[in-house]
Design a protein around this motif. Sequence first.
Motif, PDB file in Angstrom:
ATOM      1  N   PRO A 120      -0.434 -58.342   6.116  1.00  0.00           N
ATOM      2  CA  PRO A 120       0.050 -58.363   4.732  1.00  0.00           C
ATOM      3  C   PRO A 120      -1.079 -58.475   3.710  1.00  0.00           C
ATOM      4  N   LEU A 121      -2.104 -59.280   4.021  1.00  0.00           N
ATOM      5  CA  LEU A 121      -3.216 -59.458   3.082  1.00  0.00           C
ATOM      6  C   LEU A 121      -3.980 -58.147   2.884  1.00  0.00           C
ATOM      7  N   ILE A 122      -4.269 -57.450   3.988  1.00  0.00           N
ATOM      8  CA  ILE A 122      -4.976 -56.164   3.899  1.00  0.00           C
ATOM      9  C   ILE A 122      -4.136 -55.149   3.125  1.00  0.00           C
ATOM     10  N   ALA A 123      -2.833 -55.138   3.392  1.00  0.00           N
ATOM     11  CA  ALA A 123      -1.936 -54.207   2.702  1.00  0.00           C
ATOM     12  C   ALA A 123      -1.926 -54.481   1.203  1.00  0.00           C
ATOM     13  N   ILE A 124      -1.875 -55.761   0.824  1.00  0.00           N
ATOM     14  CA  ILE A 124      -1.860 -56.119  -0.610  1.00  0.00           C
ATOM     15  C   ILE A 124      -3.157 -55.697  -1.286  1.00  0.00           C
ATOM     16  N   LEU A 125      -4.288 -55.960  -0.630  1.00  0.00           N
ATOM     17  CA  LEU A 125      -5.584 -55.548  -1.192  1.00  0.00           C
ATOM     18  C   LEU A 125      -5.656 -54.029  -1.355  1.00  0.00           C
ATOM     19  N   SER A 126      -5.131 -53.294  -0.363  1.00  0.00           N
ATOM     20  CA  SER A 126      -5.129 -51.828  -0.436  1.00  0.00           C
ATOM     21  C   SER A 126      -4.241 -51.330  -1.568  1.00  0.00           C
ATOM     22  N   VAL A 127      -3.081 -51.968  -1.746  1.00  0.00           N
ATOM     23  CA  VAL A 127      -2.166 -51.594  -2.835  1.00  0.00           C
ATOM     24  C   VAL A 127      -2.842 -51.809  -4.185  1.00  0.00           C
ATOM     25  N   VAL A 128      -3.499 -52.953  -4.338  1.00  0.00           N
ATOM     26  CA  VAL A 128      -4.193 -53.246  -5.608  1.00  0.00           C
ATOM     27  C   VAL A 128      -5.251 -52.188  -5.886  1.00  0.00           C
ATOM     28  N   LEU A 129      -6.011 -51.835  -4.851  1.00  0.00           N
ATOM     29  CA  LEU A 129      -7.068 -50.826  -5.008  1.00  0.00           C
ATOM     30  C   LEU A 129      -6.472 -49.468  -5.383  1.00  0.00           C
ATOM     31  N   LEU A 130      -5.410 -49.048  -4.681  1.00  0.00           N
ATOM     32  CA  LEU A 130      -4.776 -47.767  -4.976  1.00  0.00           C
ATOM     33  C   LEU A 130      -4.121 -47.769  -6.353  1.00  0.00           C
ATOM     34  N   TYR A 131      -3.574 -48.912  -6.759  1.00  0.00           N
ATOM     35  CA  TYR A 131      -2.848 -48.965  -8.038  1.00  0.00           C
ATOM     36  C   TYR A 131      -3.785 -48.865  -9.237  1.00  0.00           C
ATOM     37  N   THR A 132      -5.068 -49.151  -9.031  1.00  0.00           N
ATOM     38  CA  THR A 132      -6.004 -48.976 -10.151  1.00  0.00           C
ATOM     39  C   THR A 132      -6.032 -47.523 -10.601  1.00  0.00           C
ATOM     40  N   GLY A 133      -5.807 -46.612  -9.629  1.00  0.00           N
ATOM     41  CA  GLY A 133      -5.785 -45.187  -9.956  1.00  0.00           C
ATOM     42  C   GLY A 133      -7.125 -44.660 -10.422  1.00  0.00           C
ATOM     43  N   LYS A 134      -8.215 -45.344 -10.100  1.00  0.00           N
ATOM     44  CA  LYS A 134      -9.536 -44.945 -10.581  1.00  0.00           C
ATOM     45  C   LYS A 134     -10.388 -44.422  -9.434  1.00  0.00           C
ATOM     46  N   HIS A 135     -10.850 -43.176  -9.581  1.00  0.00           N
ATOM     47  CA  HIS A 135     -11.689 -42.537  -8.567  1.00  0.00           C
ATOM     48  C   HIS A 135     -12.901 -43.391  -8.218  1.00  0.00           C
ATOM     49  N   LYS A 136     -13.622 -43.823  -9.249  1.00  0.00           N
ATOM     50  CA  LYS A 136     -14.897 -44.506  -9.006  1.00  0.00           C
ATOM     51  C   LYS A 136     -14.708 -45.818  -8.275  1.00  0.00           C
ATOM     52  N   VAL A 137     -13.639 -46.546  -8.606  1.00  0.00           N
ATOM     53  CA  VAL A 137     -13.388 -47.839  -7.957  1.00  0.00           C
ATOM     54  C   VAL A 137     -13.071 -47.634  -6.482  1.00  0.00           C
TER      55      VAL A 137
END
Length: 399
Positions: A120-137
């Motif tokens: 769950p922790l890895i999934a949440i971190l991945s969701v946060v990263l994807l939700y930024t919607g920023k290529h560079k990040v």
Amino acid sequence: MRLGPGLLVTAAFIGPGTITTASVAGANFGFALIWTLLFSVIATILLQSMAARLGVTTGQDLATALRTTIKTPVFKLLAAFLVISAIGIGSAAYEAGNLSGASLGLQEILPSFNPLIWTPLIAILSVVLLYTGKHKVIEGALIVLVVLMSLVFISTLIMAAPPLTLVLKGFIPSLPDNSITTVLALIGTTIVPYNLFLHSGVLAQKHDKNKDIEKVIKETNVDTSISITLGGIITLAILSTASVAFYGTDAGKISAANMAVQLEPLLGGMAHYFFAIGLCAAGLTSAITAPLAGAYAVCGMLGWSTKMSNTRFKGVAIIILAFGAVVASLGLDPVAVIIFAQAANGLLLPIVTCYLVWLVNQKSIMGEYTNSVFVNVVVFPVLLLIFSLSIYKLFSLIF
């Protein structure tokens, strides 16, 4: 030049599945199948370079190009079904394995923590990263993970110290008894259809008519070649380490999950942690790139925006990730979904690769940046291999 989009492809195809396949190849056949990696890397560079050039030149990802150039409604519907089934549903099915792999790596590194928290922790971190919607990040995070993964597996290889003569001998093609399935598995974990959608999609978003297209294509080709070669070296390191540790021994069933533990007697306690960190990084990179690839494919075929910042795009990516997280967290068996996705991939890969080669040979689409005669001649045996691989995969699933 700055490496970037090509490393996303490396991040995508070096996952727990690749680690398992390379480990099994080394444990069962020693260094004999290294030539397969060389062939796979060359084939992948060829195909990914074409997909990247399509994005750079036209500003369209592969899914969008498929949708807009197929005029017959029946074929368009069939293409949409295959792409969404193979890439969208397939990414969701494989996501469970990616998250499980990353979780297993963390369990080995931090055994005192409750293992149930990691997925769950890895999934949440991945969701946060994807939700930024920023290529560079997203690109920056994946580059860090790929560099970490490279350092880990190459360091493990150095500790294993395989005989150089045996490694070099492995580049001479040979087929040991009962090795054909492993050969095809090694090729199949490197030439991945969803990476064609991912690579073209990322570069399509960076399309700029005012830039020197020829210069960008050259830079992209260098980026692709270096990045995928790095992926091949990582796979070679895993295969060679497994060969030194397990070939000719009764090591039992080798997998990404137990490789870290089984290496400890040979390489010492640090190797155990090294491999676990590499497994975690591999799972994380694939856990982030699989939803991205699925979103590019699904949104492109449905005519939706393929910008990372778009709400629908982020929604599709997060649904794919959520499916994998649920399967991995609850211990559900995604075999039925994976078999369906593999069958769809078996049909899709030859169709998409042939269509990609056709697209990049059309002056009406690519202008002056079509394939050269040399590239077309070199890619022909790759297409033959892909057809053979797909027929074998479909035959094995049916029978």
